[in-house]
Design a protein around this motif. Structure first.
Motif, mmCIF file in Angstrom:
data_model
loop_
_atom_site.group_PDB
_atom_site.id
_atom_site.type_symbol
_atom_site.label_atom_id
_atom_site.label_comp_id
_atom_site.label_asym_id
_atom_site.label_seq_id
_atom_site.Cartn_x
_atom_site.Cartn_y
_atom_site.Cartn_z
ATOM 1 N N LEU A 82 -47.047 45.722 43.480
ATOM 2 C CA LEU A 82 -47.388 46.073 42.105
ATOM 3 C C LEU A 82 -48.894 46.307 42.036
ATOM 4 C CD1 LEU A 82 -46.694 46.342 39.059
ATOM 5 C CD2 LEU A 82 -47.152 43.889 38.862
ATOM 6 N N ASN A 83 -49.300 47.542 41.755
ATOM 7 C CA ASN A 83 -50.710 47.891 41.649
ATOM 8 C C ASN A 83 -51.075 48.020 40.173
ATOM 9 O OD1 ASN A 83 -50.936 48.197 44.548
ATOM 10 N ND2 ASN A 83 -49.815 50.111 44.304
ATOM 11 N N ILE A 84 -52.161 47.350 39.770
ATOM 12 C CA ILE A 84 -52.502 47.226 38.353
ATOM 13 C C ILE A 84 -53.945 47.666 38.100
ATOM 14 C CG2 ILE A 84 -52.598 45.669 36.369
ATOM 15 C CD1 ILE A 84 -50.794 43.750 37.915
ATOM 16 N N VAL A 85 -54.114 48.469 37.061
ATOM 17 C CA VAL A 85 -55.442 48.757 36.521
ATOM 18 C C VAL A 85 -55.563 47.936 35.241
ATOM 19 C CG1 VAL A 85 -57.017 50.521 35.645
ATOM 20 C CG2 VAL A 85 -55.399 51.092 37.478
ATOM 21 N N TYR A 86 -56.547 47.061 35.174
ATOM 22 C CA TYR A 86 -56.639 46.129 34.055
ATOM 23 C C TYR A 86 -58.083 45.954 33.614
ATOM 24 C CZ TYR A 86 -58.072 43.042 37.848
ATOM 25 O OH TYR A 86 -58.712 42.513 38.933
ATOM 26 N N ARG A 87 -58.240 45.385 32.418
ATOM 27 C CA ARG A 87 -59.557 44.986 31.930
ATOM 28 C C ARG A 87 -59.730 43.489 32.171
ATOM 29 N NH1 ARG A 87 -60.902 49.533 29.036
ATOM 30 N NH2 ARG A 87 -59.127 50.622 28.070
ATOM 31 N N ALA A 88 -60.954 43.076 32.544
ATOM 32 C CA ALA A 88 -61.208 41.667 32.853
ATOM 33 C C ALA A 88 -60.974 40.800 31.624
ATOM 34 C CB ALA A 88 -62.637 41.499 33.361
ATOM 35 N N GLU A 119 -61.480 37.818 40.112
ATOM 36 C CA GLU A 119 -60.823 36.617 40.632
ATOM 37 C C GLU A 119 -60.210 35.812 39.498
ATOM 38 O OE1 GLU A 119 -61.889 32.413 42.927
ATOM 39 O OE2 GLU A 119 -63.479 33.863 42.480
ATOM 40 N N GLN A 120 -60.991 35.557 38.458
ATOM 41 C CA GLN A 120 -60.496 34.794 37.307
ATOM 42 C C GLN A 120 -59.299 35.497 36.675
ATOM 43 O OE1 GLN A 120 -62.882 35.099 33.844
ATOM 44 N NE2 GLN A 120 -61.292 34.177 32.573
ATOM 45 N N THR A 121 -59.426 36.812 36.467
ATOM 46 C CA THR A 121 -58.362 37.568 35.810
ATOM 47 C C THR A 121 -57.076 37.574 36.626
ATOM 48 O OG1 THR A 121 -59.992 39.005 34.728
ATOM 49 C CG2 THR A 121 -57.724 39.818 34.869
ATOM 50 N N MET A 122 -57.187 37.810 37.927
ATOM 51 C CA MET A 122 -55.992 37.902 38.763
ATOM 52 C C MET A 122 -55.314 36.539 38.938
ATOM 53 S SD MET A 122 -55.274 40.957 39.415
ATOM 54 C CE MET A 122 -54.010 40.681 40.649
ATOM 55 N N GLU A 123 -56.075 35.465 38.967
ATOM 56 C CA GLU A 123 -55.450 34.141 39.079
ATOM 57 C C GLU A 123 -54.592 33.845 37.854
ATOM 58 O OE1 GLU A 123 -55.190 32.049 41.412
ATOM 59 O OE2 GLU A 123 -56.618 32.820 42.888
ATOM 60 N N GLU A 124 -55.099 34.181 36.680
ATOM 61 C CA GLU A 124 -54.315 33.951 35.453
ATOM 62 C C GLU A 124 -53.165 34.944 35.350
ATOM 63 O OE1 GLU A 124 -54.922 31.152 33.911
ATOM 64 O OE2 GLU A 124 -56.481 30.995 35.444
ATOM 65 N N MET A 125 -53.386 36.165 35.816
ATOM 66 C CA MET A 125 -52.321 37.161 35.802
ATOM 67 C C MET A 125 -51.189 36.754 36.735
ATOM 68 S SD MET A 125 -52.515 41.252 36.575
ATOM 69 C CE MET A 125 -53.961 41.484 35.548
ATOM 70 N N ARG A 126 -51.521 36.145 37.872
ATOM 71 C CA ARG A 126 -50.493 35.685 38.799
ATOM 72 C C ARG A 126 -49.614 34.611 38.148
ATOM 73 N NH1 ARG A 126 -50.034 31.372 41.885
ATOM 74 N NH2 ARG A 126 -52.179 30.720 41.421
ATOM 75 N N LYS A 127 -50.234 33.678 37.441
ATOM 76 C CA LYS A 127 -49.466 32.630 36.748
ATOM 77 C C LYS A 127 -48.525 33.262 35.716
ATOM 78 C CE LYS A 127 -53.325 29.383 37.176
ATOM 79 N NZ LYS A 127 -54.396 28.681 36.433
ATOM 80 N N MET A 128 -49.046 34.234 34.994
ATOM 81 C CA MET A 128 -48.239 34.913 33.983
ATOM 82 C C MET A 128 -47.083 35.661 34.637
ATOM 83 S SD MET A 128 -49.481 37.770 31.200
ATOM 84 C CE MET A 128 -49.930 38.933 32.485
#
Length: 211
Positions: A82-88, A119-128
């Motif tokens: 899953l490849n994601i373009v996101y805002r921090a 790093e912060q964003t992806m760690e929380e995104m992984r939990k979600m």
């Protein structure tokens, strides 16, 4: 060079050895998941990931609507990637499993200032993402996790500069550099075309803004 009789004897011995191995082999029942090579496994996984992607986009929008707009800009799935373009996410943002929301914890803002935003964003995104379906658990990668600050995706490396997504050609270290052996029986025209198409692929996989 072996004589015909010696060749036949070796063949007979190999044949007996193979039969012996097959008699010793046992059948094992698949303990979990689908077996590799089964066509049905691939088709079912595509259906599940299509459903999962839809659920993820909906959850990402609902979970962040109170703190920001357009958290996830774009998503794309290639098989199980899953490849994601996101805002921090804002500093102090954390996933709340109970409320299925991302909330701001002011006590963690200073801690997040010492981390990379991706790093912060992806760690929380992984939990979600892991909260959607127990059988689908995500591993994450992001630009700052790599030494050169670029994220490898298949045959690309991707990063962001001045709010612009840039990319360049990428090849894994273990990838074979040989396209076709020079002594191959292929005609010279085919050999030449293979090299030309590889060069075109490399150029196509590089942003026009790169020098």
């Amino acid at each position: 060079e072996l004589s015909p009789i010696a060749s036949i004897l070796i063949f007979k011995l190999l044949h007996c050895f193979i039969l012996f191995l097959f008699k010793k082999l046992k059948n094992y029942k698949q303990a979990d998941g689908g077996s590799i090579g089964n066509i049905l496994t691939g088709e079912v996984s595509r259906m599940i990931m299509a459903w999962w992607s839809k659920e993820f986009n909906k959850l990402a929008k609902d979970a962040t609507k109170d703190i920001m707009q357009d958290f996830v800009v774009e998503t794309a799935i290639y098989v199980d990637d899953l490849n994601i373009v996101y805002r921090a996410l804002p500093l102090g943002a954390r996933w709340c499993e109970t409320d299925k929301k991302i909330k701001i914890d002011n006590a963690l803002i200073n801690e997040d200032r010492k981390r990379h935003k991706d790093e912060q964003t992806m760690e929380e995104m992984r939990k979600m993402a892991n909260s959607i379906c127990p059988i689908i658990q995500m591993e994450i990668d992001y630009p700052s996790k790599n030494k050169d600050g670029k994220l490898p995706i298949l045959d690309l490396k991707v990063w962001v500069e001045e709010n612009t997504i840039l990319y360049e050609f990428y090849r894994k270290d273990m990838a074979n550099r040989i396209l076709m052996m020079s002594r191959s029986a292929m005609p010279s025209k085919i050999k030449r075309n293979v090299l030309i198409q590889e060069a075109i692929r490399i150029l196509r996989n590089c942003s026009s803004r790169l020098k």
